[in-house]
Design a protein around this motif. Sequence first.
Motif, PDB file in Angstrom:
ATOM      1  N   ALA A  87       4.608   7.634  -7.444  1.00  0.00           N
ATOM      2  CA  ALA A  87       4.576   9.013  -6.549  1.00  0.00           C
ATOM      3  C   ALA A  87       4.676   8.912  -5.175  1.00  0.00           C
ATOM      4  O   ALA A  87       3.849   8.038  -4.603  1.00  0.00           O
ATOM      5  CB  ALA A  87       3.245   9.652  -7.064  1.00  0.00           C
ATOM      6  N   ASP A  88       5.494   9.675  -4.466  1.00  0.00           N
ATOM      7  CA  ASP A  88       5.507   9.683  -3.222  1.00  0.00           C
ATOM      8  C   ASP A  88       4.559  10.605  -2.495  1.00  0.00           C
ATOM      9  O   ASP A  88       4.613  11.712  -2.999  1.00  0.00           O
ATOM     10  CB  ASP A  88       7.168   9.848  -2.625  1.00  0.00           C
ATOM     11  CG  ASP A  88       8.156   8.846  -2.845  1.00  0.00           C
ATOM     12  OD1 ASP A  88       7.536   7.561  -3.272  1.00  0.00           O
ATOM     13  OD2 ASP A  88       9.134   8.902  -3.094  1.00  0.00           O
ATOM     14  N   VAL A  89       3.872  10.369  -1.468  1.00  0.00           N
ATOM     15  CA  VAL A  89       2.696  11.195  -0.925  1.00  0.00           C
ATOM     16  C   VAL A  89       3.044  10.946   0.411  1.00  0.00           C
ATOM     17  O   VAL A  89       3.199  10.051   1.104  1.00  0.00           O
ATOM     18  CB  VAL A  89       1.634  10.419  -1.293  1.00  0.00           C
ATOM     19  CG1 VAL A  89       0.330  11.166  -0.609  1.00  0.00           C
ATOM     20  CG2 VAL A  89       1.354  10.546  -2.902  1.00  0.00           C
ATOM     21  N   ARG A  90       2.697  12.121   1.209  1.00  0.00           N
ATOM     22  CA  ARG A  90       2.876  12.106   2.614  1.00  0.00           C
ATOM     23  C   ARG A  90       1.240  12.169   3.126  1.00  0.00           C
ATOM     24  O   ARG A  90       0.444  13.055   2.741  1.00  0.00           O
ATOM     25  CB  ARG A  90       3.499  13.546   3.138  1.00  0.00           C
ATOM     26  CG  ARG A  90       3.424  13.703   4.687  1.00  0.00           C
ATOM     27  CD  ARG A  90       4.354  14.887   5.169  1.00  0.00           C
ATOM     28  NE  ARG A  90       5.642  14.842   4.435  1.00  0.00           N
ATOM     29  CZ  ARG A  90       5.938  15.705   3.577  1.00  0.00           C
ATOM     30  NH1 ARG A  90       5.221  16.352   3.047  1.00  0.00           N
ATOM     31  NH2 ARG A  90       7.349  15.591   3.155  1.00  0.00           N
ATOM     32  N   LEU A  91       0.987  11.158   3.965  1.00  0.00           N
ATOM     33  CA  LEU A  91      -0.602  11.315   4.613  1.00  0.00           C
ATOM     34  C   LEU A  91      -0.690  12.057   5.843  1.00  0.00           C
ATOM     35  O   LEU A  91       0.352  12.544   6.368  1.00  0.00           O
ATOM     36  CB  LEU A  91      -0.847   9.668   4.918  1.00  0.00           C
ATOM     37  CG  LEU A  91      -0.563   8.755   3.909  1.00  0.00           C
ATOM     38  CD1 LEU A  91      -0.933   7.222   4.211  1.00  0.00           C
ATOM     39  CD2 LEU A  91      -1.369   8.977   2.473  1.00  0.00           C
ATOM     40  N   PRO A  92      -1.810  12.330   6.313  1.00  0.00           N
ATOM     41  CA  PRO A  92      -2.091  13.343   7.233  1.00  0.00           C
ATOM     42  C   PRO A  92      -1.455  12.840   8.671  1.00  0.00           C
ATOM     43  O   PRO A  92      -0.946  13.916   9.312  1.00  0.00           O
ATOM     44  CB  PRO A  92      -3.538  13.251   7.418  1.00  0.00           C
ATOM     45  CG  PRO A  92      -4.196  12.985   6.086  1.00  0.00           C
ATOM     46  CD  PRO A  92      -3.117  11.928   5.592  1.00  0.00           C
ATOM     47  N   ASP A  93      -1.232  11.761   8.786  1.00  0.00           N
ATOM     48  CA  ASP A  93      -0.454  11.101  10.116  1.00  0.00           C
ATOM     49  C   ASP A  93       1.204  11.239   9.872  1.00  0.00           C
ATOM     50  O   ASP A  93       1.803  11.108  10.879  1.00  0.00           O
ATOM     51  CB  ASP A  93      -0.916   9.967  10.448  1.00  0.00           C
ATOM     52  CG  ASP A  93      -0.492   8.833   9.386  1.00  0.00           C
ATOM     53  OD1 ASP A  93       0.233   8.962   8.213  1.00  0.00           O
ATOM     54  OD2 ASP A  93      -0.604   7.620   9.723  1.00  0.00           O
ATOM     55  N   GLY A  94       1.562  11.856   8.726  1.00  0.00           N
ATOM     56  CA  GLY A  94       3.073  12.018   8.684  1.00  0.00           C
ATOM     57  C   GLY A  94       3.630  10.747   7.774  1.00  0.00           C
ATOM     58  O   GLY A  94       4.810  11.128   7.355  1.00  0.00           O
ATOM     59  N   GLU A  95       2.790   9.663   7.745  1.00  0.00           N
ATOM     60  CA  GLU A  95       3.561   8.661   7.090  1.00  0.00           C
ATOM     61  C   GLU A  95       3.774   9.012   5.526  1.00  0.00           C
ATOM     62  O   GLU A  95       2.792   9.484   4.869  1.00  0.00           O
ATOM     63  CB  GLU A  95       2.524   7.437   6.983  1.00  0.00           C
ATOM     64  CG  GLU A  95       3.098   5.813   6.554  1.00  0.00           C
ATOM     65  CD  GLU A  95       1.915   4.865   6.458  1.00  0.00           C
ATOM     66  OE1 GLU A  95       2.367   3.843   5.973  1.00  0.00           O
ATOM     67  OE2 GLU A  95       0.941   5.359   6.833  1.00  0.00           O
ATOM     68  N   GLU A  96       4.735   8.381   4.968  1.00  0.00           N
ATOM     69  CA  GLU A  96       5.265   8.597   3.591  1.00  0.00           C
ATOM     70  C   GLU A  96       4.942   7.132   3.002  1.00  0.00           C
ATOM     71  O   GLU A  96       5.535   6.252   3.197  1.00  0.00           O
ATOM     72  CB  GLU A  96       6.444   9.150   3.280  1.00  0.00           C
ATOM     73  CG  GLU A  96       6.488  10.640   3.858  1.00  0.00           C
ATOM     74  CD  GLU A  96       8.213  11.199   3.242  1.00  0.00           C
ATOM     75  OE1 GLU A  96       8.802  10.442   2.957  1.00  0.00           O
ATOM     76  OE2 GLU A  96       8.310  12.250   4.007  1.00  0.00           O
ATOM     77  N   VAL A  97       4.018   7.188   1.651  1.00  0.00           N
ATOM     78  CA  VAL A  97       3.683   6.253   0.820  1.00  0.00           C
ATOM     79  C   VAL A  97       4.138   6.428  -0.481  1.00  0.00           C
ATOM     80  O   VAL A  97       4.152   7.357  -1.008  1.00  0.00           O
ATOM     81  CB  VAL A  97       2.346   5.619   1.096  1.00  0.00           C
ATOM     82  CG1 VAL A  97       2.003   5.215   2.683  1.00  0.00           C
ATOM     83  CG2 VAL A  97       1.380   6.635   0.534  1.00  0.00           C
ATOM     84  N   THR A  98       4.555   5.135  -0.999  1.00  0.00           N
ATOM     85  CA  THR A  98       4.665   5.157  -2.732  1.00  0.00           C
ATOM     86  C   THR A  98       3.513   4.546  -3.368  1.00  0.00           C
ATOM     87  O   THR A  98       3.065   3.516  -2.912  1.00  0.00           O
ATOM     88  CB  THR A  98       5.654   4.509  -2.876  1.00  0.00           C
ATOM     89  OG1 THR A  98       7.287   4.919  -2.303  1.00  0.00           O
ATOM     90  CG2 THR A  98       5.917   4.357  -4.485  1.00  0.00           C
ATOM     91  N   ALA A  99       2.866   5.421  -4.165  1.00  0.00           N
ATOM     92  CA  ALA A  99       1.599   5.173  -4.709  1.00  0.00           C
ATOM     93  C   ALA A  99       1.809   4.872  -6.382  1.00  0.00           C
ATOM     94  O   ALA A  99       2.781   5.508  -6.896  1.00  0.00           O
ATOM     95  CB  ALA A  99       0.530   6.034  -4.651  1.00  0.00           C
ATOM     96  N   HIS A 100       1.061   4.159  -6.987  1.00  0.00           N
ATOM     97  CA  HIS A 100       1.219   3.787  -8.539  1.00  0.00           C
ATOM     98  C   HIS A 100       0.466   4.869  -9.025  1.00  0.00           C
ATOM     99  O   HIS A 100      -0.683   5.401  -8.669  1.00  0.00           O
ATOM    100  CB  HIS A 100       0.348   2.389  -8.616  1.00  0.00           C
ATOM    101  CG  HIS A 100       0.133   2.312 -10.189  1.00  0.00           C
ATOM    102  ND1 HIS A 100       1.305   2.300 -11.094  1.00  0.00           N
ATOM    103  CD2 HIS A 100      -1.023   2.039 -10.928  1.00  0.00           C
ATOM    104  CE1 HIS A 100       0.842   1.918 -12.330  1.00  0.00           C
ATOM    105  NE2 HIS A 100      -0.548   1.946 -12.124  1.00  0.00           N
ATOM    106  N   CYS A 101       1.098   5.482  -9.999  1.00  0.00           N
ATOM    107  CA  CYS A 101       0.753   6.700 -10.642  1.00  0.00           C
ATOM    108  C   CYS A 101       0.160   6.031 -12.306  1.00  0.00           C
ATOM    109  O   CYS A 101       1.260   6.080 -12.980  1.00  0.00           O
ATOM    110  CB  CYS A 101       1.754   7.731 -10.954  1.00  0.00           C
ATOM    111  SG  CYS A 101       1.270   9.087 -12.310  1.00  0.00           S
ATOM    112  N   PRO A 102      -1.190   5.759 -12.461  1.00  0.00           N
ATOM    113  CA  PRO A 102      -1.596   4.959 -13.626  1.00  0.00           C
ATOM    114  C   PRO A 102      -1.678   6.199 -15.024  1.00  0.00           C
ATOM    115  O   PRO A 102      -2.857   6.441 -15.404  1.00  0.00           O
ATOM    116  CB  PRO A 102      -2.821   4.451 -13.042  1.00  0.00           C
ATOM    117  CG  PRO A 102      -3.303   5.454 -12.005  1.00  0.00           C
ATOM    118  CD  PRO A 102      -2.112   5.815 -11.558  1.00  0.00           C
TER     119      PRO A 102
END
Length: 243
Positions: free
Chosen positions: A21-36
């Motif tokens: 899952a791609d997620v946008r953090l409050p500071d604008g950074e986009e991270v890829t998270a594990h979706c269990p």
Amino acid sequence: MKFPEPLIEGRLIQRYKRFLADVRLPDGEEVTAHCPNTGSMLGCQPADGRVWLSRSNNPARKLPFTWELVETAPGMLACVNTARPNAQAREAIEAGRINELTGYSHTRSEVRYGEEKSRIDLLLSGHGSEPDAWVEVKNVTLEDSGQGFFPDAVTTRGQKHLRELMAQVALGDRAVLFFVVNHTGIETVRPADHIDPEYGQLLRQACDAGVEILAYRANLAGDDGDPSGGLALSESVPVILEI
């Protein structure tokens, strides 16, 4: 049951390949998270929805973030991490918060059983002359107008578990299907006949055969309303089998 560290809020961009899952953090950074979560997550992937991630400090992990919670509608939270329900159920049982399952002194996890070579989520024993209790745990997050439905996709594995539970009852033990309701908007739980009619039929058959069906809802926001507050099971939820 609490998260070890405060969760990190973000906005869902997309879930893909089931486990990413791609997620946008409050500071604008986009991270890829594990979706269990191996299910369809129907109703739990709102576009630009608020989500909460946990972060691991293990340097060996390729993806340090794990998707834990999602706001499915204003004020409604769901836990999408299907690694959590077994621990939620075990903690509540061992703490004596599940009235139907008190009195057992021993709990084991992932015990092999059955002709179909299953593993039971929780095996409860040590209740005097009472039979052992075989407890299969399921996560419920599909909500519609206050009703919770399981499963959210066709589940041949879930059908197998129902057959195994019925077999344990026939052997003289207790067998329990335990729905962990990880959605704050769910008031009742029903079989999702519109998604997997065979599962619904087997669930009713299992109930008639003596399999006990329980559902308890998690207080996902914690006592102070903080989504990082915890996952403790707080109250029983009715299970409705009538069509």
